[in-house]
Scaffold this active site. Structure first.
Site, mmCIF file in Angstrom:
data_model
loop_
_atom_site.group_PDB
_atom_site.id
_atom_site.type_symbol
_atom_site.label_atom_id
_atom_site.label_comp_id
_atom_site.label_asym_id
_atom_site.label_seq_id
_atom_site.Cartn_x
_atom_site.Cartn_y
_atom_site.Cartn_z
ATOM 1 C CB CYS A 58 -0.937 -0.069 1.467
ATOM 2 S SG CYS A 58 -2.069 1.376 1.303
ATOM 3 C CB CYS A 141 -7.016 1.906 1.943
ATOM 4 S SG CYS A 141 -7.360 0.391 3.047
ATOM 5 C CD GLN A 241 -16.713 -12.228 13.489
ATOM 6 O OE1 GLN A 241 -15.605 -11.896 13.543
ATOM 7 N NE2 GLN A 241 -17.605 -12.839 14.742
ATOM 8 C CD GLU A 288 -25.252 -8.948 21.637
ATOM 9 O OE1 GLU A 288 -24.532 -9.730 21.202
ATOM 10 O OE2 GLU A 288 -24.900 -7.853 22.110
ATOM 11 C CG ASP A 336 -17.499 -14.224 18.925
ATOM 12 O OD1 ASP A 336 -16.313 -13.537 19.284
ATOM 13 O OD2 ASP A 336 -17.998 -13.897 18.037
ATOM 14 C CB CYS A 362 -11.170 -10.334 18.974
ATOM 15 S SG CYS A 362 -12.106 -9.635 20.203
HETATM 16 C C1 LIG Z 1 -17.081 -10.003 19.330
HETATM 17 S S1 LIG Z 1 -18.786 -9.562 19.381
HETATM 18 C C2 LIG Z 1 -19.506 -11.243 18.561
HETATM 19 C C3 LIG Z 1 -20.856 -11.166 18.020
HETATM 20 C C4 LIG Z 1 -21.282 -12.379 17.448
HETATM 21 N N1 LIG Z 1 -20.801 -13.631 18.058
HETATM 22 C C5 LIG Z 1 -20.799 -12.141 15.752
HETATM 23 O O1 LIG Z 1 -20.099 -12.908 15.324
HETATM 24 O O2 LIG Z 1 -21.243 -11.364 15.143
HETATM 25 C C6 LIG Z 1 -19.040 -9.534 20.929
HETATM 26 C C7 LIG Z 1 -20.706 -9.311 21.429
HETATM 27 O O3 LIG Z 1 -20.771 -9.350 22.716
HETATM 28 C C8 LIG Z 1 -21.830 -8.436 23.016
HETATM 29 N N2 LIG Z 1 -21.492 -7.923 24.323
HETATM 30 C C9 LIG Z 1 -20.689 -7.187 24.878
HETATM 31 N N3 LIG Z 1 -20.543 -6.910 26.228
HETATM 32 C C10 LIG Z 1 -21.671 -7.737 26.725
HETATM 33 C C11 LIG Z 1 -22.323 -8.418 27.857
HETATM 34 N N4 LIG Z 1 -21.595 -7.712 29.003
HETATM 35 N N5 LIG Z 1 -23.377 -9.223 28.014
HETATM 36 C C12 LIG Z 1 -23.646 -9.700 26.905
HETATM 37 N N6 LIG Z 1 -23.250 -9.245 25.468
HETATM 38 C C13 LIG Z 1 -22.321 -8.492 25.561
HETATM 39 C C14 LIG Z 1 -21.566 -7.298 21.992
HETATM 40 O O4 LIG Z 1 -22.655 -6.515 21.914
HETATM 41 C C15 LIG Z 1 -21.129 -8.058 20.605
HETATM 42 O O5 LIG Z 1 -22.492 -8.316 19.878
#
Ligand SMILES: C[S@@+](CC[C@H](N)C(=O)[O-])C[C@H]1O[C@@H](n2cnc3c(N)ncnc32)[C@H](O)[C@@H]1O
Length: 409
Positions: A58, A141, A241, A288, A336, A362
């Site tokens: 880039c 980019c 994602q 969630e 996740d 992550c």
């Molecule tokens: C890394 S993302 C993963 C979402 C989903 N698995 C995906 O692949 O699209 C983490 C998720 O956790 C939720 N989150 C963050 N803190 C949280 C909490 N204290 N309790 C429940 N969910 C939470 C966020 O809103 C987000 O949607």
């Protein structure tokens, strides 16, 4: 001028030599010279390059802070990211099978957060420079899908309409089949004129939706993303994602780890990235924290055909994790969490009767901490796969499978 040999790459992508002293954009094994300022080597000249050194693909790499390791070949970056995960797990005494790293190709980010600033006469749109708040224009980019860059003129217009010279605007741009879906924060408060001008811009630039702060100011067509062919309209700025390619690789890994479970719980489910495709073969309960996301997930399920039953619950899993009693009916859990990991929920999974956990993380450090809890409760860490959706950056993402012999419960 002094000379140094770079010994390793730090987790922020800097080369580290004995001292320790740090040199930007250097690779292990390189012999360099430069000027020492504090613990940083400036004006670096490379005397002996690494065989892994490549010319950055880039043209913005030197000034833009979006990418950290474009000066290394793919094999090096993959091995480096794998090493970060291995080190984090070894710190907890954990061993496993490491599957080959899956890296998303160039120009595949379907979602990016751009920054915008109003200048004296014009608008500046791009990414921040390295460790700086200067906005760098990045028309060339190579990280993001070209259609994301094609939204730059629309973003520039928004800055001129609703940006102030004091603050910065932030644009979360997500591609959808109906056109870019843009969520803006940091703009001027809405008044009638601004509202009308923004609504006109949505039509002219073929955006699907435009949100300004908390308000949707233009909706030409509800933006849809598809999770393995199942359509969902995510709320503005929702987590998705980063690349379609990475999502597919994560889903494949998660599907394998969940195996033949007929009842599964998806913890931190977002708007259904894993829940909905998995519901082709199992009944799913999605949990969630954000209600807009569980609402979108359930709407996606209602509109789809051929899926098994899906239920959803909005719940803060840090404060109120699902307890062993509530987990009793599930054969597998998908988890996740955000970067902080899922300490409270993992303690409950460890104490439950569940014997399969499919994890996505992550953050290797919090993943290793949580993995240690599961292994102490009798789980095996079957395998780990790094899925690199954040190509050329220092982010590391992984999928993993845990299983234990059935303990009932
Ligand atoms: C890394 S993302 C993963 C979402 C989903 N698995 C995906 O692949 O699209 C983490 C998720 O956790 C939720 N989150 C963050 N803190 C949280 C909490 N204290 N309790 C429940 N969910 C939470 C966020 O809103 C987000 O949607």
């Amino acid at each position: 001028m002094s000379e140094w040999v770079i010994e390793r790459l730090g987790h922020l992508g800097d080369g580290i030599a004995a001292g320790p002293v740090f040199a930007q954009r250097c690779l292990p094994g390189e012999r360099i010279t430069g000027r020492l300022e504090g613990d940083r080597i400036e004006d670096v000249r490379i005397l002996e390059p690494s065989p892994h050194r490549v010319s950055p693909p880039c043209r913005h790499f030197k000034s833009c802070g979006g990418c950290a390791v474009q000066h290394a070949d793919d094999a090096f970056v993959a091995e480096w990211k794998l090493g970060i995960v291995r080190t984090a797990l070894e710190a907890h005494g954990l061993e496993t099978e490491y599957r080959p790293v899956h890296s998303s190709p160039a120009r595949s980010r379907r979602r990016a957060v751009f920054s915008g600033r109003r200048t004296k006469r014009d608008a500046l749109i791009g990414f921040h420079g390295r460790a700086s708040d200067v906005v760098i224009d990045v028309p060339g980019c190579v990280l993001v899908e070209p259609a994301l860059l094609a939204a730059r003129p629309a973003l520039a217009e928004m800055i001129l309409l609703g940006g102030s010279r004091k603050g910065e605007l932030s644009f979360t741009v997500t591609l959808s089949a109906e056109g870019p879906d843009i969520a803006v924060s940091g703009g001027k408060p809405l008044d009638l004129d601004l509202r009308m001008a923004l609504a006109g811009l949505v039509e002219r630039h073929g955006l699907s939706r435009l949100s300004w702060g908390d308000e949707v100011v233009g909706l030409r067509a509800a933006p849809r993303v598809d999770f393995d062919g199942i359509a969902v309209t995510p709320p503005p700025g929702a987590f998705l994602q980063a690349t379609r390619d990475g999502e597919t690789a994560l889903l494949k890994a998660i599907t394998e780890a969940v195996g033949s479970a007929r009842q599964a719980v998806d913890l931190f489910a977002g708007c259904g990235t894993f829940t909905l495709p998995l519901a082709r073969h199992a009944e799913l309960h999605a949990v969630e924290g954000a209600k807009e996301l569980t609402d979108a997930l359930i709407a996606g399920w209602r509109n789809a055909s051929g899926l098994k039953h899906v239920s959803a619950e909005t719940r803060d899993l840090f404060r109120r994790p699902l307890l062993p009693d509530e987990l009793r009916k599930f054969e597998a859990a998908i988890i996740d969490p955000p970067r902080a990991g899922a300490l409270a929920q993992t303690e409950q999974l460890a104490a439950s009767g569940i014997d399969r956990v499919a994890a996505v993380s992550c953050n290797p450090v919090t993943f290793a901490r949580d993995a240690g809890l599961l292994v102490a409760a009798g789980f095996r860490l079957d395998w780990v796969q790094v899925v690199d959706q954040f190509r050329w950056s220092t982010h590391v993402e992984l999928a993993a499978s845990f299983s234990r012999d059935h303990i009932g419960g």
